[in-house]
Each structure stands twice: as structure tokens, then as C-alpha cells.
Design a protein around this motif. Structure first.
Motif, PDB file in Angstrom:
ATOM      1  N   HIS A 197      -1.064  -8.541  -8.591  1.00 28.70           N
ATOM      2  CA  HIS A 197      -0.791  -9.924  -8.965  1.00 28.70           C
ATOM      3  C   HIS A 197      -1.544 -10.861  -8.024  1.00 28.70           C
ATOM      4  O   HIS A 197      -1.218 -10.940  -6.830  1.00 28.70           O
ATOM      5  CB  HIS A 197       0.710 -10.213  -8.888  1.00 28.70           C
ATOM      6  N   GLN A 208       6.725  -3.588  -3.107  1.00 29.80           N
ATOM      7  CA  GLN A 208       5.556  -4.458  -3.156  1.00 29.80           C
ATOM      8  C   GLN A 208       4.782  -4.396  -1.841  1.00 29.80           C
ATOM      9  O   GLN A 208       5.360  -4.145  -0.778  1.00 29.80           O
ATOM     10  CB  GLN A 208       5.963  -5.905  -3.431  1.00 29.80           C
ATOM     11  N   ALA A 260      -4.159   1.643  -5.831  1.00 32.10           N
ATOM     12  CA  ALA A 260      -2.719   1.716  -6.104  1.00 32.10           C
ATOM     13  C   ALA A 260      -2.166   3.070  -5.685  1.00 32.10           C
ATOM     14  O   ALA A 260      -1.064   3.166  -5.129  1.00 32.10           O
ATOM     15  CB  ALA A 260      -2.467   1.463  -7.593  1.00 32.10           C
ATOM     16  N   THR A 305       5.649  -0.306  -8.538  1.00 31.02           N
ATOM     17  CA  THR A 305       6.490   0.291  -9.575  1.00 31.02           C
ATOM     18  C   THR A 305       5.764   0.398 -10.910  1.00 31.02           C
ATOM     19  O   THR A 305       6.132   1.206 -11.758  1.00 31.02           O
ATOM     20  CB  THR A 305       7.776  -0.536  -9.765  1.00 31.02           C
ATOM     21  N   ARG A 306       4.658  -0.400 -11.122  1.00 37.61           N
ATOM     22  CA  ARG A 306       3.981  -0.381 -12.424  1.00 37.61           C
ATOM     23  C   ARG A 306       2.770   0.524 -12.490  1.00 37.61           C
ATOM     24  O   ARG A 306       2.747   1.369 -13.402  1.00 37.61           O
ATOM     25  CB  ARG A 306       3.648  -1.808 -12.862  1.00 37.61           C
ATOM     26  N   PRO A 307       1.739   0.464 -11.656  1.00 33.67           N
ATOM     27  CA  PRO A 307       1.439  -0.548 -10.627  1.00 33.67           C
ATOM     28  C   PRO A 307       0.592  -1.690 -11.204  1.00 33.67           C
ATOM     29  O   PRO A 307      -0.161  -1.491 -12.160  1.00 33.67           O
ATOM     30  CB  PRO A 307       0.624   0.254  -9.611  1.00 33.67           C
ATOM     31  N   ARG A 308       0.694  -2.872 -10.601  1.00 35.30           N
ATOM     32  CA  ARG A 308      -0.075  -4.036 -11.009  1.00 35.30           C
ATOM     33  C   ARG A 308      -0.453  -4.850  -9.778  1.00 35.30           C
ATOM     34  O   ARG A 308       0.297  -4.928  -8.816  1.00 35.30           O
ATOM     35  CB  ARG A 308       0.737  -4.919 -11.962  1.00 35.30           C
ATOM     36  N   ASP A 310       2.340  -4.493  -6.944  1.00 30.93           N
ATOM     37  CA  ASP A 310       3.641  -3.996  -7.397  1.00 30.93           C
ATOM     38  C   ASP A 310       3.494  -2.498  -7.646  1.00 30.93           C
ATOM     39  O   ASP A 310       2.864  -2.074  -8.616  1.00 30.93           O
ATOM     40  CB  ASP A 310       4.063  -4.730  -8.665  1.00 30.93           C
ATOM     41  N   ASP A 341      -7.022  -3.254 -13.352  1.00 28.74           N
ATOM     42  CA  ASP A 341      -6.738  -2.261 -14.396  1.00 28.74           C
ATOM     43  C   ASP A 341      -7.782  -1.159 -14.491  1.00 28.74           C
ATOM     44  O   ASP A 341      -7.649  -0.242 -15.297  1.00 28.74           O
ATOM     45  CB  ASP A 341      -6.617  -2.949 -15.758  1.00 28.74           C
TER      46      ASP A 341
END
Length: 290
Positions: free
Chosen positions: A189, A226, A251, A184-187, A182, A243
Motif C-alpha cells: 500500500h 504489517q 513479500a 496477510t494478503r500480501p499487498r 500487508d 503485483d
């Protein structure tokens, strides 16, 4: 060396680097396997980038890259068919197994699209891949157990353009994995369970040509912002939960599709203790390709 004002690319280092040395050539096991492989192209709806690099351990000991990846576009439907595999280090010809599993899975999925099937028949894909692995093992050493020769993980699936976006469907055998990044956060998943359950780390891997009792599958839609990532544990282990420094680096550089060569260069980062082969395949909805 620098010429015409163009600087040579330096190795990407994350935190503490691994040891520096000149790689030894890989031994030939059933077929040739280059140290680094990368690919990149776009259909009307999807942009693909992929890279696979030999890990430091295999470079040092002169072993071939045991990861593989393969992707094609189905011309009539615009569907992208893809596969990623990681040959088990315990198998003598796992590089052959990984490459053959990818080719078999992609061929079987492409054939299903030719037949006009509305949904993927993943058990049939696995069955075909198992059959091809047995054939490969028999050609290498007829009397040896195929699991001792060509054992490999496999993640494979399709990305189909639909009225509401890119519909992704995939399965896995073994501990290779997939994520949705993702932006936009980034994350990151994860689409499948990880190697740990609580504080327990799994030590055994179900691998083709063995077939698990339950086939892990995932289906969903890529939303705007995404990216679908499919990779071996050589990428997944240093990524962790996404993280840390590795997650931040990818990212940033996957916010838009990089050149295939740059993805290969980035994937070949040096970090202490992480010396496995690494393979990563990424898919962006075309509207996200800038």
C-alpha cells in the motif's frame, strides 16, 4: 568457489537479467561511498533492516552510489528515527547531498525527541537539512549553486511505540516513497502518490535544497501483520504496484526480518532495464519479528 560445503551466493535474477560485468571502482566525490551498505538491529518494540546498493549504471561508469539511508534508536522513548535519500543524477556531488540529508534529518528528529516534543516538527527538520546541504555545497565549491551540487530527495520520520502499537509519522521531498506491506494478503500500500497521474509520467522532481510549497506527510499505525517500507525509486520502479515478480519476491522474503546481509543481497537483484541505485529500509513491530 565453494569451501567447507558452503555454496557461494549467486546473483538473484528476476525475469530477464541485466548484463554481467565486473563493477569499476566509484570515483571519490567529497567522501568515500561503499558499493553496498546494510544495517539491522532491534529495540524492545521494533525490528529494523536496511540496505543500499549501487546500481548497475553507476557500477559500469565508475560513479558512486547516490542513495543513502540512516537510522538510530532514541534510547529514552524507544522511538526509531529513520531517513532515506536519493541524490539526483544531475547534481555533481549528489552522493554527498543524500548522505548529509539523511544525517541532518535523523539528528534533527532525535533532538526533538530529546526536547520531549509530543509531535514531530517536520518543517523544522527540512529547514535544518537545507541549511546543512548549503554548508556542504559551500565546502565543496563555494561559487556553485547548491542545487547543481547536492540536490537530493528525502523521506524521513519516526516510529514511536504506543499503547496501541507502533505510531509512524513521516514526510517526503521528491519521488522516493514509502509503503505498508500487508503480509496477510500480501499487498503493498503506497503512502504517497506515485510518479504517474493517469497516463502521464512526471519528469521533474522537487529536491532539497529546494523546498516544496506543500510538504507531503503521512501518519498512521502499523497493525499486526504489517511492515513499513521506505525506499528510493530504484526499488519503487521495479516494484510497481507490487503485483509482479519483484513484489512477490519481497513479500516472501520480508514475511519475517531477514539478516541485513540477505536483504542487501536480495535488493541487488538483476533485472533488465532496472539499473538505478536501490535503497530499502524496513520496520517490523517487534511482536511480528520471528
Amino acid at each position: 568457489m565453494q569451501r567447507a560445503g558452503i555454496p557461494a551466493w549467486q546473483r538473484v535474477v528476476v525475469d530477464i537479467p541485466g548484463p554481467a560485468f565486473e563493477p569499476t571502482p566509484p570515483r571519490v566525490v567529497g567522501d568515500t561511498c561503499p558499493d553496498v551498505e546494510c544495517d539491522g538491529w532491534s529495540t524492545a518494540k521494533v525490528t529494523l533492516r536496511s540496505a543500499s546498493v549501487r546500481g548497475e549504471r553507476h557500477r559500469y561508469y565508475g560513479q558512486p552510489r547516490q542513495d543513502a539511508t540512516c537510522a538510530v534508536a532514541h534510547e529514552r522513548t524507544g522511538t526509531v528515527v529513520f531517513a532515506v535519500a536519493d541524490g539526483l543524477s544531475s547534481a555533481a556531488a549528489s552522493a554527498v547531498g543524500a548522505a548529509e540529508a539523511c544525517r541532518a534529518a535523523v539528528w534533527a528528529l532525535h533532538a526533538q525527541l530529546d526536547e520531549g516534543r509530543p509531535d514531530n516538527d517536520f518543517p523544522a527538520v527540512v529547514s535544518f537539512a537545507v541549511d546543512m546541504l548549503h554548508r556542504s555545497a559551500a565546502a565543496i565549491s563555494p561559487r556553485q549553486d547548491p542545487e547543481e551540487l547536492v540536490a537530493t530527495t528525502l523521506v524521513a520520520g519516526t516510529a514511536r511505540p504506543g499503547a496501541e502499537g507502533i505510531e509512524v509519522s513521516l514526510f517526503r521531498v521528491g519521488d522516493s516513497s514509502a509503503w505498508v506491506l500487508d503480509l496477510t494478503r500480501p499487498r503493498f500500500h503506497p503512502l504517497f502518490s506515485g510518479k504517474t497521474e493517469g497516463d502521464v509520467v512526471a519528469t521533474s522532481v522537487t529536491a532539497l535544497p529546494s523546498v516544496p510549497q506543500t510538504l507531503e506527510q503521512w501518519s498512521g499505525r502499523l497493525a499486526p501483520g504489517q511492515v513499513l517500507l521506505v525506499g528510493t525509486d530504484g526499488f519503487g520502479d521495479p516494484l510497481g504496484d507490487g503485483d509482479g515478480q519483484v513484489g512477490a519476491m519481497f513479500a516472501e522474503h520480508l514475511a519475517a526480518p531477514p539478516s541485513p546481509l540477505w536483504l542487501g543481497h536480495l535488493l541487488d537483484f538483476s533485472r533488465e532495464t532496472f539499473d538505478d541505485d536501490r535503497t530499502l529500509l524496513a520496520l517490523w513491530p517487534r511482536s511480528e519479528a520471528r
